[in-house]
Design a protein around this motif. Sequence first.
Motif, short mmCIF file in Angstrom:
data_model
loop_
_atom_site.label_atom_id
_atom_site.label_comp_id
_atom_site.label_asym_id
_atom_site.label_seq_id
_atom_site.Cartn_x
_atom_site.Cartn_y
_atom_site.Cartn_z
N LEU A 1 0.95 -1.18 0.12
CA LEU A 1 -0.09 -0.11 0.00
C LEU A 1 0.87 1.21 0.06
CD1 LEU A 1 -2.64 1.73 0.28
CD2 LEU A 1 -2.67 1.13 2.63
N TRP A 2 0.76 2.05 -1.16
CA TRP A 2 1.75 3.05 -1.13
C TRP A 2 0.91 4.33 -0.86
CZ3 TRP A 2 6.71 3.02 -2.71
CH2 TRP A 2 7.33 1.85 -3.26
N SER B 1 19.11 -16.87 -14.66
CA SER B 1 19.90 -16.09 -14.04
C SER B 1 19.03 -14.71 -13.60
CB SER B 1 20.95 -15.32 -15.07
OG SER B 1 20.17 -14.63 -16.16
N ALA B 2 19.52 -13.86 -12.85
CA ALA B 2 18.77 -12.69 -12.32
C ALA B 2 19.60 -11.39 -12.20
CB ALA B 2 18.31 -13.09 -10.93
N LEU B 3 18.94 -10.29 -12.67
CA LEU B 3 19.88 -9.04 -12.66
C LEU B 3 19.07 -8.19 -11.93
CD1 LEU B 3 21.91 -7.03 -13.69
CD2 LEU B 3 20.61 -6.99 -15.65
N SER B 4 19.42 -7.58 -10.70
CA SER B 4 18.47 -6.52 -10.12
C SER B 4 19.34 -5.24 -9.29
CB SER B 4 17.94 -7.30 -8.89
OG SER B 4 18.91 -7.68 -7.89
N PHE B 5 18.42 -4.43 -9.02
CA PHE B 5 19.18 -3.37 -8.37
C PHE B 5 17.93 -2.83 -7.09
CE2 PHE B 5 16.86 -1.14 -11.84
CZ PHE B 5 16.37 -0.01 -11.23
N ASP B 6 18.55 -2.38 -5.83
CA ASP B 6 17.71 -1.73 -4.99
C ASP B 6 17.66 -0.34 -5.04
OD1 ASP B 6 17.50 -4.53 -4.54
OD2 ASP B 6 19.03 -4.30 -2.45
N LEU B 7 16.42 -0.01 -4.42
CA LEU B 7 16.35 1.43 -3.94
C LEU B 7 16.14 1.50 -2.65
CD1 LEU B 7 15.85 4.52 -4.98
CD2 LEU B 7 13.42 3.96 -5.27
N GLN B 8 16.93 2.44 -2.06
CA GLN B 8 16.54 2.41 -0.50
C GLN B 8 16.62 3.88 -0.09
OE1 GLN B 8 18.86 -0.68 1.40
NE2 GLN B 8 18.70 0.26 3.30
N GLU B 9 15.82 4.17 0.68
CA GLU B 9 16.14 5.79 1.11
C GLU B 9 15.92 5.88 2.45
OE1 GLU B 9 14.98 9.07 -0.95
OE2 GLU B 9 14.91 8.11 -2.97
N SER B 10 16.73 6.59 3.53
CA SER B 10 16.61 6.55 4.79
C SER B 10 15.19 7.20 5.21
CB SER B 10 17.81 7.33 5.54
OG SER B 10 18.12 8.32 4.75
N SER B 11 14.57 8.14 4.31
CA SER B 11 13.31 8.75 4.62
C SER B 11 12.29 7.88 4.65
CB SER B 11 12.84 9.88 3.74
OG SER B 11 12.84 9.34 2.38
N TRP B 12 12.62 6.68 4.07
CA TRP B 12 11.44 5.53 3.88
C TRP B 12 11.33 5.01 5.18
CZ3 TRP B 12 11.78 2.09 -0.87
CH2 TRP B 12 11.33 2.98 -2.14
N ASN B 13 12.22 5.18 6.24
CA ASN B 13 12.16 4.66 7.74
C ASN B 13 11.81 5.51 8.60
OD1 ASN B 13 12.34 2.41 9.07
ND2 ASN B 13 14.34 2.14 9.04
N GLN B 14 10.97 6.54 7.95
CA GLN B 14 10.39 7.63 8.85
C GLN B 14 8.67 7.65 8.74
OE1 GLN B 14 12.58 10.98 7.98
NE2 GLN B 14 14.52 9.95 8.60
N GLU B 15 8.17 7.87 9.72
CA GLU B 15 6.60 8.17 9.79
C GLU B 15 6.51 9.45 8.94
OE1 GLU B 15 4.31 6.64 13.49
OE2 GLU B 15 5.53 8.12 14.11
N PRO B 16 5.40 9.38 8.02
CA PRO B 16 4.38 8.32 7.94
C PRO B 16 4.61 7.18 7.09
CG PRO B 16 3.83 10.28 6.66
CD PRO B 16 5.27 10.58 7.18
N TYR B 17 5.98 7.09 6.67
CA TYR B 17 6.26 6.09 5.67
C TYR B 17 5.87 5.86 4.21
CZ TYR B 17 7.23 4.11 10.44
OH TYR B 17 7.64 3.94 11.63
N VAL B 18 6.61 5.64 3.44
CA VAL B 18 6.16 5.91 2.20
C VAL B 18 5.22 4.76 1.65
CG1 VAL B 18 8.24 4.52 1.29
CG2 VAL B 18 7.39 6.25 -0.36
N ALA B 19 5.37 3.47 2.35
CA ALA B 19 4.46 2.29 1.91
C ALA B 19 4.54 1.31 3.01
CB ALA B 19 5.15 1.72 0.55
N HIS B 20 3.49 0.57 2.88
CA HIS B 20 3.37 -0.74 3.95
C HIS B 20 2.94 -1.90 3.09
CE1 HIS B 20 2.61 2.98 6.41
NE2 HIS B 20 3.26 2.00 7.50
N SER B 21 3.43 -2.99 3.61
CA SER B 21 2.83 -4.30 2.99
C SER B 21 1.72 -4.59 4.01
CB SER B 21 3.95 -5.60 3.35
OG SER B 21 4.46 -5.64 4.73
#
Length: 433
Positions: free
Chosen positions: A49-50, A83-103
């Motif tokens: 849920l974004w 095979s698999a090719l991937s990259f990650d997006l990680q932002e420190s603000s994502w760990n702060q309320e109200p949060y960007v998204a929830h499972s």
Amino acid sequence: MADDFDVIVVGAGMAGGPAAIRLAKGGANVLLVERGAEVGTKSLSGGILWGNDLARILPNWWREMPVERHLVRKRFGLLTADSALSFDLQESSWNQEPYVAHSVLRSRTDSWLAKKAEELGATVVPSVPVDRLNWEGTKVHGIIQGGEKMTAPVTIVADGANSRLSLGTPIRPEARLSPETTELGIKEVFRLDPSVIEDRFHVTGNEGHSEEWVGGLFPPGVMGGGFLYTNRDTLSLGIIVSIQSLYGRNAYAHELIERFKLHPAIANRLKGAELVEYGARLVPGGWAGRPAAFHGDGWMVAGDAAGFVFSNGIMIQGMNYAIRSGIEAAETALASKAAGDPSAAKLAEYDRRLEATGILADFRDFARLDRVKWNPRIYSVYPRFATELLRSMMAESGSPKRSARKLLRAAQKAAGVKITSLVRDGVEIAWDL
Ligand SMILES: Cc1cc2nc3c(=O)[nH]c(=O)nc-3n(C[C@H](O)[C@H](O)[C@H](O)COP(=O)(O)OP(=O)(O)OC[C@H]3O[C@@H](n4cnc5c(N)ncnc54)[C@H](O)[C@@H]3O)c2cc1C
């Protein structure tokens, strides 16, 4: 004779639940009907849920609603058969309320939303599979179920992707959804100890990880991808495939999800996990799959029933649009109640609201991506091309390294893609993005 309710909302999903909450908060006498034996039993989402749309009706909702984990990392990837090719997006603000998204697990969230609506004064009735809308000429005047009518000046149709209440009516004159614009989603939920989830996905506490893969792992011609999300003590895994691309390819949905689960990049993350839930549902086709209208005399259509879902292999968003459109429909119904006017002219305010809140603009924009999304090379040739290129760049064979041009030629040959297709697709992608 007086109507039974001010507003009837059909479907207690992510569109219907929030609509009923907003209506009850606005003092309307609202009925929320749901076909499931209990609210939430028929709901299915990936589901991340974004966004923060619920804050409009429930400030700090993420502290009260039974969400699973807040997202701190999103992985995007390409899969070939091995095979698999991937990259990650990680932002420190994502760990702060109200949060960007929830499972989320919809059985929990949807029943919580319906309970909230009930506490605020809405009448919530599960086990009511509405047969049809009560059409009086071109006007909708409530619903009919089991031969019984329940009336209201305004009805909000929020019955999901395969909206039976709309099909074959002025809302959607066609008898069924088009396979060209509709996708099939299949999802499984696996129980896994929270400490194993934390170790395996490098998260702590309530942090969550999500991944979406564009699949070159399906039989040639089948277009789709897979997802894997962390919940508190479960994992949600699934695939979404184009229905049209399944025709004539001997491809069966249950085999496709097996291929995804057995892929080496996925299988090791499921080790020791126990299957606890299974479900499948249609995903409507955004702008191309929209209804004939979003409102008319006495009715509005919201959420998946209105085609407000966007999926493109690297993301799927529908719950946020369901919530937003449900709230906008509720606000419009409240204005119509205040004016004593449920006519199409008055409910046209809903379209203006869909425009003002950016929903329609998003879907018109996303439609431009359909050419890229439905390019079969995206699902077969390009994952092979990209993995082949990177593998050959890194491989150490003891002989002199080859030039970038030679490596590109070799990857292009291995993937079986013509230079002209590469150039044409490159231009199309740049143009459509
Ligand atoms: C596999 C899969 C993965 C997805 N992943 C994501 C994701 O990660 N993030 C995201 O944002 N979106 C995701 N989506 C899309 C998302 O699930 C939908 O956009 C969202 O659920 C739409 O909400 P809704 O309320 O419009 O419809 P629904 O959630 O389908 O709710 C409709 C409700 O109406 C009820 N109903 C239907 N017919 C009747 C009737 N005749 N009478 C009474 N009740 C009725 C149903 O039982 C249901 O409860 C995913 C979808 C699928 C299939």
